[in-house]
Scaffold this motif. Structure first.
Motif, PDB file in Angstrom:
ATOM      1  N   GLU A  68     -65.882 -79.336  24.202  1.00 14.28           N
ATOM      2  CA  GLU A  68     -64.994 -78.746  25.197  1.00 14.28           C
ATOM      3  C   GLU A  68     -64.642 -79.751  26.291  1.00 14.28           C
ATOM      4  O   GLU A  68     -63.497 -79.808  26.748  1.00 14.28           O
ATOM      5  CB  GLU A  68     -65.635 -77.494  25.796  1.00 14.28           C
ATOM      6  N   ARG A  69     -65.633 -80.560  26.682  1.00 15.48           N
ATOM      7  CA  ARG A  69     -65.355 -81.589  27.691  1.00 15.48           C
ATOM      8  C   ARG A  69     -64.374 -82.621  27.153  1.00 15.48           C
ATOM      9  O   ARG A  69     -63.440 -83.045  27.842  1.00 15.48           O
ATOM     10  CB  ARG A  69     -66.656 -82.283  28.122  1.00 15.48           C
ATOM     11  N   SER A  70     -64.589 -83.042  25.915  1.00 16.32           N
ATOM     12  CA  SER A  70     -63.700 -84.038  25.305  1.00 16.32           C
ATOM     13  C   SER A  70     -62.286 -83.493  25.159  1.00 16.32           C
ATOM     14  O   SER A  70     -61.305 -84.190  25.446  1.00 16.32           O
ATOM     15  CB  SER A  70     -64.238 -84.464  23.935  1.00 16.32           C
ATOM     16  N   THR A  71     -62.175 -82.257  24.691  1.00 16.65           N
ATOM     17  CA  THR A  71     -60.856 -81.651  24.512  1.00 16.65           C
ATOM     18  C   THR A  71     -60.116 -81.547  25.836  1.00 16.65           C
ATOM     19  O   THR A  71     -58.920 -81.866  25.923  1.00 16.65           O
ATOM     20  CB  THR A  71     -60.992 -80.256  23.879  1.00 16.65           C
ATOM     21  N   LYS A  72     -60.829 -81.127  26.873  1.00 22.65           N
ATOM     22  CA  LYS A  72     -60.213 -80.992  28.197  1.00 22.65           C
ATOM     23  C   LYS A  72     -59.694 -82.340  28.694  1.00 22.65           C
ATOM     24  O   LYS A  72     -58.547 -82.446  29.157  1.00 22.65           O
ATOM     25  CB  LYS A  72     -61.229 -80.421  29.188  1.00 22.65           C
ATOM     26  N   ALA A  73     -60.505 -83.381  28.574  1.00 19.99           N
ATOM     27  CA  ALA A  73     -60.095 -84.704  29.044  1.00 19.99           C
ATOM     28  C   ALA A  73     -58.937 -85.254  28.219  1.00 19.99           C
ATOM     29  O   ALA A  73     -58.018 -85.888  28.754  1.00 19.99           O
ATOM     30  CB  ALA A  73     -61.287 -85.661  28.992  1.00 19.99           C
ATOM     31  N   PHE A  74     -58.965 -85.012  26.906  1.00 17.00           N
ATOM     32  CA  PHE A  74     -57.900 -85.471  26.011  1.00 17.00           C
ATOM     33  C   PHE A  74     -56.572 -84.836  26.406  1.00 17.00           C
ATOM     34  O   PHE A  74     -55.546 -85.517  26.525  1.00 17.00           O
ATOM     35  CB  PHE A  74     -58.271 -85.097  24.575  1.00 17.00           C
ATOM     36  N   GLU A  75     -56.579 -83.534  26.619  1.00 17.56           N
ATOM     37  CA  GLU A  75     -55.344 -82.836  26.973  1.00 17.56           C
ATOM     38  C   GLU A  75     -54.888 -83.145  28.396  1.00 17.56           C
ATOM     39  O   GLU A  75     -53.694 -83.067  28.699  1.00 17.56           O
ATOM     40  CB  GLU A  75     -55.506 -81.333  26.761  1.00 17.56           C
TER      41      GLU A  75
END
Length: 411
Positions: A68-75
């Motif tokens: 979830e952290r990675s997805t948030k930063a990616f987006e």
């Protein structure tokens, strides 16, 4: 020559690039190969390290904390890219490996679907191979014809000739915003308007423009635009393709695999919405996340301040270089980015490049992936010095003194 007056704290900026604080062949490094790749800002490197040390997980499908952290930063990087080029919405930003892949995506997806035999593709004499070869491949598949927009001896597009080439058969215009070989800044807004007047679609190669020129895709009204992170103080292997929503939605997928699908069965597949329809497989997650910090770095300084400072570097270098015996500039457009291509009488560019490297000075030599341009100019290649916001007039002084000494040895 007056010294450069600037409000920029260049010493503070240089501290963001530890790579500059080293010796090459026993001399302090002077890095003038920024048109190939700029150096990577420390905030970008730190963000990349943080991802791999704390947040490394695949994106979008995981429900655990790291995912979830990675997805948030990616987006967040997608949203940041939307702001950086003023796209209408984040969904119009497609992540790719760089400008080359972005152009190939359009050439394989849009062109294959919408071009037919006899349609015309216009590209300029100034283009990088990455904005030539994909269209040649598309033309072979579709029967379209490539037409070349001519330039003058200064390296400027002949606008009257461009307008003559535009007609009802013109379906695509693909041109660079800034020439990587010569630094010419093209009048792309006017070119886009003229292309739209005949119903053509326009792709802008903004790889060289992104670190130097403020890009506003809505103001330009381009249909596609491609750029690369590694030209912008960011990591390699990351770029974006901007496309207008209606065009992206009408295009078939570029590649098949994870993330670009909604449902898969052996009887058929339903494709995902944009932007994910064009982002098959696990992307360069850490580098995309770090790319956000490169855009932040540029915007913190400001494009206007960067452009003003780099232009002063360009004028300063031109004034010094023209005093060197046998100096011949290649590309003398009135509107230029901070790139100087040149030749020295009776000295091969490769010899110059090697002898400068022996003095710790990094320049680029060769055809710069613009062989058709070099053929037009009647030369095999040039020496290219390209400046970034962390370069200084003192470095230019050392460069010119070294060049002068080399020339004297050959005379």
């Amino acid at each position: 020559m007056n010294h450069i007056a600037t409000t920029l704290d260049v010493n503070r900026i240089r501290k963001q690039f530890p790579v500059l604080n080293q010796e090459v062949n026993g001399k302090p490094l002077i890095y003038f190969d920024n048109a190939a790749s700029s150096q990577t800002a420390k905030v970008v490197v730190d963000a990349l390290i943080k991802f791999y040390e704390r947040d490394h997980a695949n994106i979008h499908r995981g429900i655990h904390t790291l995912a979830e952290r990675s997805t948030k930063a990616f987006e967040e990087t997608r949203e940041r890219a939307q702001q950086f080029i003023n796209a209408g919405e984040a969904d119009e930003i497609i992540f790719t490996k760089g400008t080359t892949e972005s152009i190939n995506l359009v050439a394989q997806s849009w062109a294959t679907k919408f071009l037919k035999e006899g349609d015309e593709i216009l590209i300029s004499q100034l283009e990088h191979h990455s904005n030539i070869v994909p269209w040649q491949l598309a033309a072979e598949k579709t029967g379209a014809v490539i037409k070349v927009i001519p330039i003058n001896a200064a390296g400027e597009i002949l606008q009257d000739e461009y307008l003559k080439l535009l007609n009802a058969k013109t379906k695509l215009v693909a041109v660079n915003y800034v020439s990587n070989s010569l630094g010419t800044i093209n009048p792309v807004k006017e070119m886009i308007t003229a292309a739209h007047d005949v119903g053509a679609t326009v792709l802008i190669d903004a790889a060289q423009a992104a670190p130097h020129v403020k890009i506003d895709v809505q103001d330009l009204d381009c249909d596609f635009l491609a750029l690369s992170s590694h030209k912008m103080y960011g990591p390699t292997g990351v770029g974006i393709l901007y496309g207008k929503r209606d065009l992206l939605e009408a295009m078939p997928p570029y590649q098949g695999g994870g993330e670009m699908i909604k449902d898969v069965s052996f009887s058929g597949t339903t494709y995902n919405d944009i932007p994910y329809k064009f982002e098959a497989g696990t992307p360069n997650i850490g580098e995309v996340i770090a790319f956000k910090f490169a855009m932040d770095f540029i915007d913190e300084i400001g494009h206007e301040a960067i452009q003003e400072y780099e232009h002063k570097l360009l004028l300063y270098a031109n004034d010094k270089l023209k005093k060197i015996p046998g100096f011949n500039p290649v590309g003398t457009a009135k509107n230029k980015a901070s790139v100087i291509s040149f030749l020295i009488d009776n000295v091969h560019p490769y010899d110059l490049g090697q002898l400068l490297d022996a003095r710790g000075i990094a320049v680029r030599t060769g055809h710069h992936c613009t062989q058709p341009l070099m053929d037009f100019l009647g030369i095999d290649g040039t020496v290219r010095a390209s400046f970034a916001v962390y370069n200084t007039e003192k470095e230019i002084d050392v460069f010119c003194e070294a060049l002068d000494n080399i020339v004297k040895k050959f005379s």
